[in-house]
Design an enzyme around this catalytic site. Structure first.
Site, PDB file in Angstrom:
ATOM      1  N   LYS A   1       0.838  -1.209   0.000  1.00  0.00           N
ATOM      2  CA  LYS A   1       0.000   0.000   0.000  1.00  0.00           C
ATOM      3  C   LYS A   1       0.869   1.254   0.000  1.00  0.00           C
ATOM      4  O   LYS A   1       1.921   1.287   0.650  1.00  0.00           O
ATOM      5  CB  LYS A   1      -0.877  -0.025   1.254  1.00  0.00           C
TER       6      LYS A   1
ATOM      7  N   SER B   1      -9.588   1.811   3.222  1.00  0.00           N
ATOM      8  CA  SER B   1      -8.753   2.560   2.309  1.00  0.00           C
ATOM      9  C   SER B   1      -7.760   1.711   1.519  1.00  0.00           C
ATOM     10  O   SER B   1      -7.267   2.165   0.495  1.00  0.00           O
ATOM     11  CB  SER B   1      -7.978   3.613   3.100  1.00  0.00           C
TER      12      SER B   1
ATOM     13  N   SER C   1      -9.674  -0.458   7.450  1.00  0.00           N
ATOM     14  CA  SER C   1      -9.116  -0.273   6.108  1.00  0.00           C
ATOM     15  C   SER C   1      -8.444  -1.493   5.494  1.00  0.00           C
ATOM     16  O   SER C   1      -8.067  -1.457   4.332  1.00  0.00           O
ATOM     17  CB  SER C   1      -8.120   0.889   6.110  1.00  0.00           C
TER      18      SER C   1
END
Lengths: 476, 99
Positions: A75, A150, A174
């Site tokens: 990420k 996210s 997330s």
């Protein structure tokens, strides 16, 4: 070629039916074919291939690391030296990391191959990946729907077989929520279990690195290697690192609590129905299953929003256009340079949360909002952890709805509710995992969330493995 | 509690953000909607509850007090939008009082 675990990969590498460079090329092809998903912000093809040659040689010599064969996506909030890092934000245009996050270094040291940088909501703020400066990620299962957020890019990349596993970060859900939306596994460990050194902060008393994978064994192995005290993060825990990867556990006659939420309106009926079927299945397997009424759940989300926006407003004050990242050319003095750089660099959701956080921390409202939320957090933490005096595990849905369509959650408040069930573990700091067990009548994925007490990831993971193997509904 | 236009301007300044006139009404609406919603916490009786300050119950992990140079000067300046080789350069700080 469609591997679901590192042990499957290793098996083929060992019997010679696969080489590691071939595997990397397979993922690179898939990344290209799935470019429309917008999951990757950078692809490290050359270095991945180069490493695959070296690790292949180590494998033949028998001195390869525990993660040899594992191709991983990261990420865009985790630092890798000399690689770009932007937290999907314009404010970090042209930023390159000066060091590597401790957790990632530990994976590289065991011969994991990093294949690319993955899209996410800006500064990890969002539940749909619609808040990225690089545009939304599409859900690989249905391109009209969000992948969750996210860590949306991480979930989409794993689900579309562009890498075997990915790292995300979980502040309020997330990792778990996008895992549920993309029909894979998402693990959020206990707060402080993994070093945060090299993680671009959103809310420091919640943030934790999490794992998105297709098998429980991979999640357990990655956790075992990343876990452990790090002197670069003084909040990282000294609790002993357990042998999570063994997945050893006794699954006879467990006590399981099914968490009920009285405000069931707005929760998808198929998801409620699925939770009832899991409950009866566990009873049939010989476990003691009890329903828990937990009306306090409704306080978890507001607590989360007050505390995380407050922490974000402080953490994000470092982005000022002076030392790195975007600097506006429209400022005429220092103050206007700050204001214009930040206003041009941050997206709408990030600015809204900074403003809210600044408000709850401002002198006149500090006690009424911030201190109050810190008290409710302790109340909720005590309440949640006391559940484990009675139950081995607590089960609840990961999300109130299946993956929704782009633009469907129009107001910030509607979007917040996507995290209704995931924030409780975040507020309490306990581990939780989302397992891809169910489907709605429309065929959309349903994530089942299991929580356990702090620092009991060993039990949580072995029970998860058992659930993935035993529950009949998972095979439907 | 309602956030007014004046409060919004004040917190925007504190956060070093600018708000465009066309954003103001929507932002006020969103922030006030969120504030009403978080006030739900007042239903919880927290008399005698100590606020959580640290999430970990462990004692501080100290390392040896040894000076190390984590980042060389050239590396520190490498990403700066503007620098002179020794320092970060920023726009004028001191205001000209004659104007």
């Amino acid at each position: 070629m469609h591997y679901r675990s590192l042990s499957q990969v290793r098996n083929d590498l060992d019997n010679g039916s696969l080489t590691l460079p071939e595997l990397v090329r397979h993922y690179l092809r898939n990344i290209e074919e799935n470019a429309h998903l917008n999951a990757f912000l950078s692809v490290y093809g050359d270095s991945a291939l180069e490493h695959s040659e070296k690790i292949q040689t180590k494998l033949l010599k028998g001195n390869a690391g525990r993660l040899a064969g594992l191709v991983l996506g990261i990420k865009d909030v985790l630092c890798i030296k000399d690689r770009p890092l932007q937290a999907s934000s314009r404010i970090l245009d042209s930023f390159h990391s000066q060091f590597t996050a401790t957790a990632i270094q530990r994976l590289i040291d065991e011969d994991a191959i990093i294949i690319g940088r993955l899209n996410c909501d800006e500064f990890a703020m969002g539940s749909s990946n619609e808040n990225s400066a690089f545009g939304p990620v599409l859900n690989p299962l249905d391109n009209n729907r969000v992948p969750g957020g996210s860590s949306g890019g991480s979930a989409a990349a794993v689900a579309s077989d562009c890498c075997l596993a990915a790292l995300g970060t979980d502040t309020g859900g997330s990792v778990r929520q996008p895992a549920a939306f993309c029909d894979i596994i998402g693990l959020k460990p206990t707060y402080s279990r993994i070093s945060r050194y090299g993680l671009a902060s959103y809310a420091s008393s919640f943030d934790i690195i999490g794992i998105l994978s297709k098998s429980v064994e991979d999640a357990a192995l990655l956790l075992e290697i990343m876990t452990g005290y790090d002197e670069m993060d003084s909040t990282s825990s000294n609790e002993p690192v357990l042998r999570y990867a063994e997945l050893a556990g006794n699954h006879e006659k467990l006590k399981i609590g099914m968490l009920n939420y009285s405000g069931d309106e707005g929760i998808d009926p198929d998801i409620l129905q699925y939770m009832r079927s899991i409950s009866s299945e566990l009873k049939e397997l010989g476990h003691v299953v009890e329903e828990i009424d937990f009306p306090e759940l409704e306080y978890a989300l507001p607590t989360y929003y007050i505390l995380t926006t407050a922490e974000a407003s402080t953490n994000l004050s470092r982005y000022d256009g002076v030392r790195y990242g975007h600097r506006s050319t429209n400022g005429h003095d220092l103050e206007s340079m700050y204001k214009k750089s930040r206003s041009e660099g941050f997206g709408e959701e990030v600015r809204r949360r900074i403003l809210l956080g600044t408000f709850v921390l401002s002198a006149n409202y500090y006690d009424a909002y911030y201190t109050k939320a810190q008290k409710v957090r302790r109340f909720l933490q005590d309440k949640t952890r006391s559940l484990f005096d009675k139950y081995d595990f607590v089960i609840l849905p990961t999300t109130p709805t299946p993956p929704f369509k782009f633009g469907e959650n129009a107001t910030p408040l509607q979007m917040f509710l996507a995290d209704l069930f995931t924030v409780l573990a975040s507020v309490a700091g306990i581990p939780a995992i989302s397992l891809p067990l169910g489907k709605t009548s429309e065929g959309l994925p349903v994530g089942v969330q299991v929580m356990s007490d702090a620092f009991t990831e060993d039990k949580l993971l072995s029970f998860s493995n058992y659930l993935m193997q035993e529950t009949l509904t998972s095979k439907a | 509690m309602q956030i007014t236009k004046e409060t919004l301007e004040k917190i925007a300044h504190l956060a070093r953000l600018e708000i465009k006139p066309e954003e103001e009404a929507g932002l006020l609406n969103d922030l006030n909607e969120i504030l009403v919603w978080v006030e739900k916490l007042n239903e919880v009786n927290t008399d005698g509850v100590e606020p959580i300050i640290h999430m970990t119950r462990e004692i501080n992990g100290f390392r040896d007090d040894l000076a190390t140079n984590a980042l060389a000067k050239a590396d520190g300046l490498k990403l700066a939008p503007d620098h002179d080789g020794n320092f970060f350069r920023v726009p004028k700080v001191i205001k000209d009082k004659s104007k």
